[in-house]
Scaffold this motif. Structure first.
Motif, PDB file in Angstrom:
ATOM      1  N   THR A  12      48.680  49.391  29.907  1.00 53.95           N
ATOM      2  CA  THR A  12      49.243  49.572  30.925  1.00 53.95           C
ATOM      3  C   THR A  12      48.985  51.093  31.548  1.00 53.95           C
ATOM      4  OG1 THR A  12      50.670  48.783  30.094  1.00 53.95           O
ATOM      5  CG2 THR A  12      51.558  49.446  31.927  1.00 53.95           C
ATOM      6  N   THR A  13      48.303  51.383  32.789  1.00 55.73           N
ATOM      7  CA  THR A  13      48.041  52.076  33.428  1.00 55.73           C
ATOM      8  C   THR A  13      49.694  53.163  33.364  1.00 55.73           C
ATOM      9  OG1 THR A  13      46.443  51.475  35.118  1.00 55.73           O
ATOM     10  CG2 THR A  13      46.864  53.697  35.413  1.00 55.73           C
ATOM     11  N   MET A  65      41.162  56.412  41.617  1.00 56.15           N
ATOM     12  CA  MET A  65      40.473  55.610  41.829  1.00 56.15           C
ATOM     13  C   MET A  65      41.644  54.059  42.287  1.00 56.15           C
ATOM     14  SD  MET A  65      38.130  55.477  38.383  1.00 56.15           S
ATOM     15  CE  MET A  65      38.788  56.010  37.251  1.00 56.15           C
ATOM     16  N   LYS A  75      45.571  44.052  47.952  1.00 56.22           N
ATOM     17  CA  LYS A  75      45.121  44.137  47.184  1.00 56.22           C
ATOM     18  C   LYS A  75      45.491  44.406  45.172  1.00 56.22           C
ATOM     19  CE  LYS A  75      40.477  44.244  48.683  1.00 56.22           C
ATOM     20  NZ  LYS A  75      39.500  45.471  49.410  1.00 56.22           N
ATOM     21  N   LEU A  77      48.444  44.465  44.100  1.00 55.46           N
ATOM     22  CA  LEU A  77      48.732  43.036  43.533  1.00 55.46           C
ATOM     23  C   LEU A  77      48.282  42.333  42.791  1.00 55.46           C
ATOM     24  CD1 LEU A  77      51.137  44.395  44.767  1.00 55.46           C
ATOM     25  CD2 LEU A  77      51.320  42.205  45.775  1.00 55.46           C
ATOM     26  N   HIS A  78      46.704  41.637  43.659  1.00 54.65           N
ATOM     27  CA  HIS A  78      46.034  41.127  43.029  1.00 54.65           C
ATOM     28  C   HIS A  78      44.952  41.583  41.857  1.00 54.65           C
ATOM     29  CE1 HIS A  78      47.676  37.530  45.245  1.00 54.65           C
ATOM     30  NE2 HIS A  78      47.420  38.852  46.103  1.00 54.65           N
ATOM     31  N   GLN A  79      44.405  42.815  42.030  1.00 57.03           N
ATOM     32  CA  GLN A  79      43.532  43.329  41.366  1.00 57.03           C
ATOM     33  C   GLN A  79      43.570  43.106  39.927  1.00 57.03           C
ATOM     34  OE1 GLN A  79      43.294  46.327  39.914  1.00 57.03           O
ATOM     35  NE2 GLN A  79      45.833  46.569  39.614  1.00 57.03           N
ATOM     36  N   LEU A  80      42.274  43.732  39.703  1.00 59.50           N
ATOM     37  CA  LEU A  80      42.558  43.183  38.040  1.00 59.50           C
ATOM     38  C   LEU A  80      42.378  44.067  36.999  1.00 59.50           C
ATOM     39  CD1 LEU A  80      40.493  39.623  37.885  1.00 59.50           C
ATOM     40  CD2 LEU A  80      42.981  39.885  38.128  1.00 59.50           C
ATOM     41  N   ILE A  81      41.629  45.450  38.052  1.00 64.38           N
ATOM     42  CA  ILE A  81      41.903  46.451  37.095  1.00 64.38           C
ATOM     43  C   ILE A  81      42.744  47.803  36.739  1.00 64.38           C
ATOM     44  CG2 ILE A  81      39.797  48.694  37.176  1.00 64.38           C
ATOM     45  CD1 ILE A  81      38.198  47.324  39.783  1.00 64.38           C
ATOM     46  N   PHE A  82      43.777  47.772  37.580  1.00 58.24           N
ATOM     47  CA  PHE A  82      44.391  48.882  36.616  1.00 58.24           C
ATOM     48  C   PHE A  82      45.913  47.855  36.385  1.00 58.24           C
ATOM     49  CE2 PHE A  82      42.144  51.185  39.159  1.00 58.24           C
ATOM     50  CZ  PHE A  82      42.086  52.591  38.630  1.00 58.24           C
ATOM     51  N   GLN A  83      46.700  47.635  35.009  1.00 54.52           N
ATOM     52  CA  GLN A  83      47.499  46.936  35.465  1.00 54.52           C
ATOM     53  C   GLN A  83      48.814  47.695  35.043  1.00 54.52           C
ATOM     54  OE1 GLN A  83      47.684  43.691  32.016  1.00 54.52           O
ATOM     55  NE2 GLN A  83      49.075  44.982  31.139  1.00 54.52           N
ATOM     56  N   PRO A  86      54.814  44.814  38.017  1.00 57.83           N
ATOM     57  CA  PRO A  86      55.119  44.618  40.169  1.00 57.83           C
ATOM     58  C   PRO A  86      56.284  46.235  40.638  1.00 57.83           C
ATOM     59  CG  PRO A  86      55.390  42.873  38.363  1.00 57.83           C
ATOM     60  CD  PRO A  86      54.457  43.843  37.644  1.00 57.83           C
ATOM     61  N   GLN A  89      54.634  49.113  41.021  1.00 55.97           N
ATOM     62  CA  GLN A  89      53.840  49.045  41.876  1.00 55.97           C
ATOM     63  C   GLN A  89      54.814  49.463  43.274  1.00 55.97           C
ATOM     64  OE1 GLN A  89      52.170  45.169  42.360  1.00 55.97           O
ATOM     65  NE2 GLN A  89      50.324  45.531  40.683  1.00 55.97           N
TER      66      GLN A  89
ATOM     67  N   HIS B  14      38.427  39.088  47.755  1.00 52.59           N
ATOM     68  CA  HIS B  14      37.647  40.472  47.763  1.00 52.59           C
ATOM     69  C   HIS B  14      36.028  41.582  46.974  1.00 52.59           C
ATOM     70  CE1 HIS B  14      42.175  40.639  45.661  1.00 52.59           C
ATOM     71  NE2 HIS B  14      42.696  40.854  47.106  1.00 52.59           N
ATOM     72  N   GLU B 121      36.382  38.982  42.618  1.00 51.16           N
ATOM     73  CA  GLU B 121      37.345  38.416  41.598  1.00 51.16           C
ATOM     74  C   GLU B 121      36.349  37.205  41.822  1.00 51.16           C
ATOM     75  OE1 GLU B 121      40.869  39.656  41.898  1.00 51.16           O
ATOM     76  OE2 GLU B 121      39.872  41.461  41.484  1.00 51.16           O
ATOM     77  N   GLN B 820      52.057  50.159  24.293  1.00 53.15           N
ATOM     78  CA  GLN B 820      51.382  50.494  25.020  1.00 53.15           C
ATOM     79  C   GLN B 820      49.802  50.792  24.721  1.00 53.15           C
ATOM     80  OE1 GLN B 820      49.198  51.256  27.714  1.00 53.15           O
ATOM     81  NE2 GLN B 820      49.950  52.736  29.170  1.00 53.15           N
ATOM     82  N   VAL B 969      49.293  39.620  39.420  1.00 51.71           N
ATOM     83  CA  VAL B 969      48.228  39.275  38.679  1.00 51.71           C
ATOM     84  C   VAL B 969      49.489  38.293  36.940  1.00 51.71           C
ATOM     85  CG1 VAL B 969      46.576  39.422  36.896  1.00 51.71           C
ATOM     86  CG2 VAL B 969      46.559  39.940  39.720  1.00 51.71           C
ATOM     87  N   ALA B1022      40.093  45.016  32.171  1.00 46.13           N
ATOM     88  CA  ALA B1022      40.144  44.156  33.047  1.00 46.13           C
ATOM     89  C   ALA B1022      39.317  42.700  32.587  1.00 46.13           C
ATOM     90  CB  ALA B1022      40.036  44.190  34.153  1.00 46.13           C
ATOM     91  N   ARG B1025      41.828  41.662  29.771  1.00 49.60           N
ATOM     92  CA  ARG B1025      42.832  40.436  30.711  1.00 49.60           C
ATOM     93  C   ARG B1025      42.541  39.372  30.799  1.00 49.60           C
ATOM     94  NH1 ARG B1025      44.437  46.111  31.437  1.00 49.60           N
ATOM     95  NH2 ARG B1025      43.403  45.953  33.639  1.00 49.60           N
TER      96      ARG B1025
END
Lengths: 359, 1097
Positions: A12-13, A65, A75, A77-83, A86, A89, B14, B121, B820, B969, B1022, B1025
């Motif tokens: 989790t970021t 980043m 984006k 919301l949908h991006q997967l790189i950073f968890q 919500p 966010q 994207h 993606e 975490q 997500v 990522a 996950r």
């Protein structure tokens, strides 16, 4: 022994609110570290300066980043790189403020063309306002980005902004005002307008968007909320007869005076100035066909109405009574056929003037 | 069992802009499996293409299904020039091959490019239809479940724990092939990723075959590693523990178990005739291990193949064999494989008795190994190091003797031998209650090897002479190479086994293997914990009933495992024994080191803490043999010092046992690094540790004396402070019973090294710094001074923080659900001028300490919190660079309940233990009564379909949300632990095992090395996950980053990084939600029981 590489990546970021703010405010890593040291965090946590430095660097890297994603919040919301949960966010975007802006800054650029030219002036704005250049750039780029995205879009300006940038209603309205001002290039920087706050302008912008744009009549047109209704502005010329026709002007004056007699503290001043004020307001309307004059709308309003009243020390309530009566009395002028036009013009103008009328 | 793989490409989002002119992309997708490729249409001018392709169908055999990854490539169509690749997605379809796991893979996958990272993606749906095929000569092993978790997975029960499985495969590394000079870095990286994916698939399949041969249905504690040997190739090796697992169908009650077993049986595809005898051979009494022991051997030996792991059962040390019961193995089937094993044993003998070639000036085989257990260093070392030649004889004689004795101990019967498991090792670190009887101590072995090129006939050089080459050739079945590596590992395992035996133990638990490679030198390491196990869980029930009875009766709560397994009168090493402080009946050592997790029933006083020993040793740069010799000479000293440091730090903490001990020795160009991590605890059963005394060498000097006493005071203060900090308040023990709680002055630690160099004498190295008092540190030079200082420089974590490297922290049991997981990497550059060992040590120590401090600071918002499973990895990527990688999980706990006494905890676990035991006993009965008459489902395929439906729907329901516009997500948790606090794992979806390469030629632009690696690790997370989410899971447990190889070339503005991660994808349900579910369960359970509790996911 030097650290070549030093990173921390959480599933989790991790986002430290304080560091995020410092970053948004455009502080360099070393400045941010110094500020954090001053906040007493070392004593609270027993950490060392090196730890703080590493932590700050790490956060800055993460933010850097994230920034790409913050440019298009959906984006994020949908991006997967950073968890990022919500709730967090939303904080990133709004409450902690990637899209938040400084009042001082927005006043400087409000109504200016969001172009490279203006961007060059950011240096001066930064010195003038004491806001770091980085922060100025971010805010400016935010305005520009929002502008670019919604400029050509159909539908409600506020809704569009909300949808594409996930902002709260309040903030979306502010951005709508900024976009509207930038698009119409209203002059806000003149000295006599300095007393006005961003809130004043935003209030006027909202009224104008609601009543004077294309979207106010037809919700299916492009640019509906951003551009003023050209036809409407053209038609405003018709109002000229209110001051050009001497009989009409006199009749108008007598109607207003009769109605307000005894109710205004500044009745005599009003009576004396009526024709000037009326001429001012109507001429402003008639001139709106030219882009140049559209830009000067607020200057004109202040010059032609706010300043004369203020110099006679009209109380706000008297201004309200006067404007109400002034707009309403036109309906009783038999020789005047453009009642609807008048209402569309004056309804908005009345709201604006009342908001603009303060010290 | 061939199958049909179906793939549908739904959409992309994207995507990067590939056409600068239009700021858009004309994307299409290639779907490749094996040699078949399909393409979607080109979706013009969009960054969010909607392909909605048809189902692409691949008809393949299951061998390919297991080996090959599904490869999806997204490209930008270009009319005039070659199409540009945007990126790729590799999908391991293995989870779809075993019933019970995932039934569909569907979701958004990051499109990954080795040069640009993640670029958008893609939404993909993958399904597999398997056809039943009863070909017994098949090469696939679909249906065997794999778990990274090193304990019995939470929603399963171990019916039988079969034992050790291992395998390795080798290949040339594409990075070092000639073609690499003419292809792009991208092509080279992709070739490497694909190859490793293939190799891991193959490896997993081969291990699966071995498991099936053992009649198991799962591998637990599966650990797969890559050795990037550079020029000499790429080795992928794996170890694990084969088990027969049975799914607990309902999380709430065990009732439905009567239905499920029959089903389970069919899920093992190999079981063409679901044979209840496998588990229960008829005796109506469900008593103990008898029920397990009979018939398995029948089917089992029949299938034994050329695999080199012996498919057999628990070896017992001689004493256990004297009982009334003799082995139950029917002789005929064992004969069938007898020859093979005989051959192997011959090999062992001949290998070890090989006379050294007189003419070879230097024997490049270097092997030095040291192992220790508790305070013992038991070292059998050096198959001719350095000077080689002449001294080989005696040593080899010794080895032969060992081997022979090992054979003899196996019962002296060939039948017996062939039924024996060659290595009684278990990769598990936590066990079903009652499984672990006694723990002997840590056993470890290391060996230094020289790498040589693959398929190069000159690899004769490895063995040093032609005869050994022939020998190997005679032994190897297919390719030469894996046999060499196999032989290396076999050697080490053999050593571990003999060490365990020396400790009176017949098994090794918490077993792991690792390598460290620098240029052409490779250190192979293995370590584990010698233990005596309760045979009830092992397939082979050779332990006598009476013995077991004794064990049962005498097994006191929470201290049994501490009791010494070795004979008190015939101790393998000098140790100080006292009567157990808990039961007062059995003897215990004063300190216990183990590589396993703390058993749940152990009685611990206070809390535990992370204890690390850190050490650097400079080494001259050297080539080949000389280098290897230098390293092997240094190793024992490093082991010794690491051990001393651990011991000192443990005492400083006022604790008496170490769990989860992991010692990593890393080799670099000009230095060796040692890093040992473990979790220290105070076991109530063991005596209170004595303090540390400091003694000066020159007692006449007054100021020196003063200094010493000052130091002594500081140490005593630290001990007192630590006791307070970790809440160590052992109850006062009445001296009459126990005797003096402070161990009598005596020789404590010693190193037993059998050295083959120079002379053949056996030296004894005293580990205790003189034969003084309890634990004496002698300060006679600056070195020792440094040591003492470094002891005191370890700062305890800030208040509110605890840390351990085991699964859970003893003394804390009220975790909240806030977790975490993180990875932190640091690289420091040493100033190259005049480095001394001390300076190096200090640098390294500071590096680790600062890293920990940073972690505490970063995670301060989680206080009160515990860092669990803290896993440090050290590597030396270049001359002056030290890289430390840490992965751990921070878990918040509830402070208010934190003081809950350990006693209730123990009671609870004991209760659990006893109920578990009962279930265990009942199980065979239930199985045999139910599985025969009821065949509710036709075999495999139908089962899959049947199973598919509830879960499948669940998945779609779950996932129908994300693709639609506005939702975010779903959160996927990652943890290195085997569980998720506050939640119940309801389903294991399969193993995640991913390998990525990232390269850049614009390092500065990507934010330097930190920016580059930070982004890459975030991307790896990522992708993990995304894969878990696509399987329908919401967490990864037992997550581990096995490799993080980072190389940079700042001058060229380049960097490259390889990362290998693995874990188990699972579905978990919050405990609060679960309660609701379980009350509803009875109604749902009328139907096939196994679906209960899963639908809710």
């Amino acid at each position: 022994m030097t650290s070549e590489l030093d990173i921390f990546v959480g599933n989790t970021t991790l986002i430290d609110e304080d560091v995020y703010r410092l970053w948004l405010d455009g502080y360099s890593v070393s400045d941010a570290v110094a500020l954090r040291v001053r906040s007493g965090i070392l004593e609270q946590t027993g950490a060392t300066a090196a730890v703080l430095q590493s932590d700050t660097m790490d956060h800055y890297r993460t933010f850097h980043m994230l920034e790409r994603l913050l440019h298009a919040p959906p984006k994020l919301l949908h991006q997967l790189i950073f968890q990022i949960p919500p709730s967090r966010q939303a904080l990133l975007i709004e409450r902690w403020g990637y899209y938040a802006f400084d009042e001082a800054f927005v006043r400087e650029v409000l109504g200016k063309k969001l172009s490279k030219g203006t961007k060059k002036d950011l240096d001066d704005i930064s010195t003038k306002t004491g806001i770091t250049l980085k922060s100025c750039r971010r805010q400016f780029d935010n305005f520009k980005r929002v502008f670019k995205v919604v400029e050509e879009m159909r539908g409600s300006l506020v809704d569009n902004i909300q949808q594409h940038f996930l902002l709260s209603d309040r903030l979306a309205r502010d951005y709508a005002a900024i976009v509207f001002f930038a698009n119409n290039r209203f002059e806000t920087g003149k000295k006599k307008l300095q007393y006005l706050s961003f809130g004043d302008f935003a209030f006027c912008a909202e009224l104008m968007i609601q009543n004077w744009t294309l979207g106010a009549v037809d919700s299916q047109v492009d640019d509906m909320d951003v551009d003023l209704d050209k036809e409407f502005l053209q038609d405003l010329k018709e109002l000229k007869m209110l001051v050009a026709d001497k009989d009409l002007l006199d009749l108008h004056k007598s109607l207003v005076c009769t109605a307000l007699r005894g109710k205004l503290g500044v009745f005599s001043e009003m009576e004396a100035n009526f024709k000037n004020l009326s001429r001012g307001l109507v001429n402003v309307a008639a001139k709106l066909t030219h882009n140049k004059d559209v830009r000067d709308l607020f200057v004109d309003l202040v010059e032609k109405f706010v300043e004369p009243c203020r110099s006679d020390h009209w109380p706000l309530n008297d201004v309200r009574l006067f404007l109400n009566q002034y707009s309403a009395s036109v309906h009783s002028l038999d020789g005047f056929r453009h009642q609807a036009l008048w209402d569309r013009y004056m309804g908005t103008l009345r709201g604006c003037l009342l908001r603009l009328y303060h010290d | 069992m061939p199958g049909k793989l179906k793939v549908k490409i739904v959409a992309g989002r994207h995507l990067p802009v590939m056409d600068r002119a239009s700021d858009l992309t004309d994307a299409f997708v290639e779907v490749k499996f094996g040699n078949t490729t399909f393409k979607t249409d080109v979706y013009l001018k969009s960054l969010n293409p909607q392909w909605n392709s048809e189902w692409f169908k691949f008809e393949v055999d299951d061998e390919d299904l297991q080996d090959e990854p599904l490869q999806i490539t997204v490209l930008d169509h270009d009319t005039y020039s070659a199409n540009d690749a945007i990126g790729k997605v590799y999908i391991d379809i293995d989870p779809l091959l075993y019933s019970e796991a995932a039934t569909v893979i569907s979701g958004w996958f990051p499109i990954y490019d080795t040069i640009h990272g993640i670029r958008g993606e893609i939404n993909v749906v993958v399904k597999v239809d398997l056809f039943n095929d009863l070909n017994r000569f098949r090469q696939s092993s679909c249906g065997v479940k794999f778990f990274c978790t090193t304990s019995i997975p939470k929603c399963y029960r171990a019916v039988i724990i079969h034992g050790f499985v291992e395998e390795l495969v080798v290949n040339e590394d594409p990075e070092y092939q000639w073609i690499d000079r003419i292809r792009t870095p991208r092509a080279s990286n992709e070739a490497r990723q694909r190859l490793i994916s293939l190799m891991s698939g193959e490896l997993q399949r081969k291990i699966g075959l071995k498991v099936l041969e053992m009649r198991g249905n799962a591998v637990v504690g599966y650990l797969q590693c890559f050795d990037l040997e550079g020029e000499s190739g790429l080795v992928v090796r794996a170890i694990g523990t084969a088990c027969t697992l049975d799914k607990l169908s309902s999380p709430a009650a065990f009732l439905p178990a009567c239905n499920s077993p029959s089903k389970e049986m069919k899920e093992i595809p190999f079981n063409e005739d679901p044979n209840p005898n496998t588990h229960s051979s008829g005796p109506s009494t469900p008593l103990k291990n008898q029920t397990y022991s009979f018939s398995p051997s029948k089917s089992y030996s029949r299938q034994s193949s050329s695999s080199d792991t012996d498919l057999s059962l628990t070896p017992k040390t001689a004493p256990y064999l004297q009982g009334p019961r003799i082995y139950l193995c029917p002789s005929s089937p064992s004969l069938s494989c007898g020859s093979l094993h005989l051959k192997k044993s011959c090999l062992l003998l001949s290998e070890s008795s090989l006379p050294p070639h007189p003419s070879s000036p230097v024997s490049p085989v270097l092997r030095k190994s040291v192992s220790f257990s508790e305070e013992l260093f038991l070292a059998a070392s050096g198959m001719g190091s350095g000077s080689a030649g002449k001294e080989g004889g005696p040593f080899k004689a010794l080895l032969r003797q060992q081997t022979q004795s090992a054979l003899e101990q196996r019962g002296g019967s060939p039948h017996r031998f062939c039924r024996r498991r060659e290595f009684p090792f278990f990769t598990l670190t936590a066990f079903p209650p009652g499984f672990l009887v006694h723990v002997g101590g840590v056993v470890s072995a290391r060996s230094v090897k020289l790498l040589d090129r693959i398929h190069n006939p000159a690899f004769v050089g490895i063995m040093g002479n032609t005869r050994s080459y022939k020998l190997l050739d005679w032994n190897s079945f297919n390719s030469d190479e894996p046999e060499t590596r196999d032989a290396w590992w076999a050697e080490i395992r053999q050593e571990i086994k003999s060490h365990a035996k020396a400790l009176g133990c017949h098994a090794v638990v918490g077993y792991s293997e690792s390598t460290s490679i620098c240029e052409e030198v490779c250190i192979l390491s293995a370590s584990g914990t010698a233990a005596v196990l309760n045979p009830r869980f092992l397939q082979d029930g050779t332990v006598e009933g009476c013995l077991e009875q004794r064990l049962e009766e005498n097994l006191p709560a929470g201290c049994g495992f501490c009791h010494i397994p070795y004979d008190e009168l015939n101790m393998p090493f000098p140790a100080h024994l006292t009567y157990c402080y808990n039961c007062r009946k059995q003897k215990v050592p004063d300190v216990l080191f183990t590589t396993i997790d703390l058993p749940i029933d152990a009685t611990v006083i206070g809390k535990g803490c992370l204890i690390q020993a850190r050490l650097c040793r400079l080494k001259k740069k050297a080539q080949a043999e000389a280098n290897a010799t230098a390293i092997s000479n240094l190793l024992p000293f490093m082991e010794y010092e690491v051990h001393t440091q651990l011991m000192n730090k443990l005492k400083l903490k006022g604790m008496n046992a170490l769990f989860g001990l992991r010692i990593q020795i890393t080799v670099g160009e000009n230095m060796l690094m040692g890093l040992a991590s473990a979790t220290g605890v105070y076991l109530a059963a063991l005596p209170t540790p004595g303090g540390i005394q400091i003694a000066g060498k020159t007692p006449n000097d007054g100021s020196y004396e003063q200094h010493i006493s000052h130091m002594q005071k500081k140490i005593n203060d630290t001990i007192a402070k630590n006791k307070e900090l970790y809440e160590i308040n052992p109850p006062e023990v009445s001296e009459e019973i126990i005797g003096s709680p402070i161990p009598e002055p005596r020789q404590r630690s010693r190193l037993l090294r059998s050295q083959s160099e120079s002379s053949d004498e056996v030296t004894e190295l005293d580990l205790s710094h003189g034969k003084k008092d309890a634990f004496v540190l002698e300060i006679d030079d600056t070195d020792a001074m440094e040591d003492v200082h470094s002891l005191l420089t370890d700062v305890p974590p800030p208040s509110g923080f605890y840390s351990c490297n085991t699964e859970i922290m003893p003394g804390i049991n009220n975790w909240t659900s806030e977790i975490q997981m993180f990875t932190s990497v640091r690289v420091i550059r040493l100033s190259s001028l005049n480095l001394t060992n001390q300076a190096l040590n200090k640098n390294f120590n500071d590096l680790c300490e600062n890293l920990l401090k940073s972690l505490y600071f970063k995670l301060r918002s989680m206080i009160p919190c515990c860092l669990c499973h803290v896993n440090f990895t050290v590597s030396l990527p270049e001359d002056e660079l030290i890289q430390v990688t840490v992965t751990a999980v921070a878990i918040t706990f509830d402070k208010n309940q934190a003081l809950q006494t350990t006693k209730t905890h123990v009671e609870k676990s004991l209760q659990r233990a006893s109920t578990d035991n009962e279930e265990l006993l009942q199980f065979p009965l239930e199985l045999c009564s139910d599985s025969l008459p009821s065949h509710p489902f036709p075999p495999a395929k139908a089962v899959t379909v049947e199973k598919a439906s509830p879960m499948g729907e669940g998945n779609f329901r779950n996932r129908s949300a994300p693709p639609c516009a506005n939702s975010t997500v779903g959160v996927v948790k990652m943890t290195p632990l085997s569980f998720i606090p506050g939640a119940k794992i309801t389903k294991y979806l399969g193993i995640i095992n991913m390998f990525f390469i990232r390269e850049t030629t614009s390092l500065r632009e990507e934010g330097g090395v930190s920016g580059f690696l930070h982004a890459f690790i975030a991307e790896v997370f990522a992708m993990v996950r995304a894969h878990v989410a696509a399987l329908g899971g919401n967490a990864v447990v037992s997550y581990i980053m096995k490799q993080c190889v980072f190389m940079e070339n700042p001058n060229k503005n380049q960097a490259q990084c390889l990362i290998n991660v693995s874990g188990d994808a699972v579905v978990f349900v919050r405990e609060s939600e679960l309660e609701v579910v379980s009350t509803q369960q009875p109604t749902a359970n009328c139907q096939p029981s196994c679906t209960g509790g899963e639908v809710t996911t």
